[in-house]
Design a protein around this motif. Structure first.
Motif, PDB file in Angstrom:
ATOM      1  N   ARG A  55       6.187  -5.537  -1.340  1.00 27.61           N
ATOM      2  CA  ARG A  55       5.261  -5.926  -2.419  1.00 27.61           C
ATOM      3  C   ARG A  55       3.974  -5.103  -2.351  1.00 27.61           C
ATOM      4  O   ARG A  55       3.490  -4.579  -3.353  1.00 27.61           O
ATOM      5  N   CYS A  56       3.411  -4.986  -1.145  1.00 28.55           N
ATOM      6  CA  CYS A  56       2.165  -4.221  -0.983  1.00 28.55           C
ATOM      7  C   CYS A  56       2.399  -2.738  -1.257  1.00 28.55           C
ATOM      8  O   CYS A  56       1.569  -2.091  -1.907  1.00 28.55           O
TER       9      CYS A  56
ATOM     10  N   VAL B 138      -1.121 -14.028   1.862  1.00 22.74           N
ATOM     11  CA  VAL B 138      -1.661 -15.167   1.116  1.00 22.74           C
ATOM     12  C   VAL B 138      -1.560 -16.443   1.956  1.00 22.74           C
ATOM     13  O   VAL B 138      -2.434 -17.297   1.931  1.00 22.74           O
TER      14      VAL B 138
ATOM     15  N   ARG C 189      -1.552  -9.087  -2.185  1.00 26.48           N
ATOM     16  CA  ARG C 189      -1.066 -10.180  -3.023  1.00 26.48           C
ATOM     17  C   ARG C 189       0.268 -10.728  -2.530  1.00 26.48           C
ATOM     18  O   ARG C 189       0.869 -11.560  -3.180  1.00 26.48           O
ATOM     19  N   CYS C 190       0.717 -10.270  -1.377  1.00 25.64           N
ATOM     20  CA  CYS C 190       2.026 -10.687  -0.882  1.00 25.64           C
ATOM     21  C   CYS C 190       1.947 -12.050  -0.200  1.00 25.64           C
ATOM     22  O   CYS C 190       0.870 -12.500   0.181  1.00 25.64           O
ATOM     23  N   GLN C 191       3.078 -12.670  -0.026  1.00 22.38           N
ATOM     24  CA  GLN C 191       3.141 -13.991   0.612  1.00 22.38           C
ATOM     25  C   GLN C 191       2.721 -13.922   2.071  1.00 22.38           C
ATOM     26  O   GLN C 191       2.173 -14.868   2.591  1.00 22.38           O
TER      27      GLN C 191
ATOM     28  N   SER D  28      -7.191  -6.620  -0.622  1.00 22.71           N
ATOM     29  CA  SER D  28      -6.767  -7.825  -1.346  1.00 22.71           C
ATOM     30  C   SER D  28      -5.252  -7.841  -1.529  1.00 22.71           C
ATOM     31  O   SER D  28      -4.755  -7.728  -2.647  1.00 22.71           O
TER      32      SER D  28
ATOM     33  N   ASP E 291       2.590  -2.282  -4.926  1.00 25.23           N
ATOM     34  CA  ASP E 291       1.256  -2.360  -5.524  1.00 25.23           C
ATOM     35  C   ASP E 291       0.502  -1.044  -5.342  1.00 25.23           C
ATOM     36  O   ASP E 291      -0.161  -0.572  -6.265  1.00 25.23           O
TER      37      ASP E 291
END
Length: 94
Positions: free
Chosen positions: A30-31, A92, A87-89, A85, A34
C-alpha cells in the motif's frame, strides 16, 4: 494494441533499486503504491503503443544524468510524504 506509460516502469525501477536508501517507515504494498502514485502524478507521462520504442523513450530519463536526478528527486519527495503519513493498516493500527 495497448497503450503503455514508460514512466510507470521507470518509477517502479527507481523505487525498487533505492528502496533501502529512502529509509521508508513502511515498505508494504500500500505504501509503495502510494509512493508510485504521488511520483507519477508529479511526472509527465510518456506513452507508447509499440513496446519496441521503449528504449528511445526511456533514454532521456535513464541515461541522461539530469533525467535520472529529476526522477530520483520526485520519488524521494513522494517517499517522504508517505513516510510522514502512511495510510496502511500496519501504521494506522499503531
Amino acid at each position: 494494441m495497448a497503450i503503455h506509460n514508460i514512466m510507470e516502469e521507470i518509477v517502479c525501477e527507481v523505487l525498487v533499486k533505492h528502496k533501502e536508501d529512502l529509509q521508508l517507515t513502511c515498505g508494504c504494498d500500500r505504501c509503495l503504491d502510494d509512493i508510485r502514485a504521488i511520483a507519477l502524478n508529479n511526472l509527465s507521462p510518456r506513452y507508447i503503443v509499440q513496446l519496441e520504442h521503449r528504449p528511445y523513450v526511456r533514454a532521456p530519463y535513464t541515461a541522461d544524468r539530469q533525467g535520472v536526478t529529476n526522477i530520483m528527486l520526485i520519488v524521494t519527495k513522494a517517499a517522504g510524504i508517505v513516510s510522514q503519513s502512511p495510510r496502511c493498516q500496519d501504521q494506522v493500527s499503531k
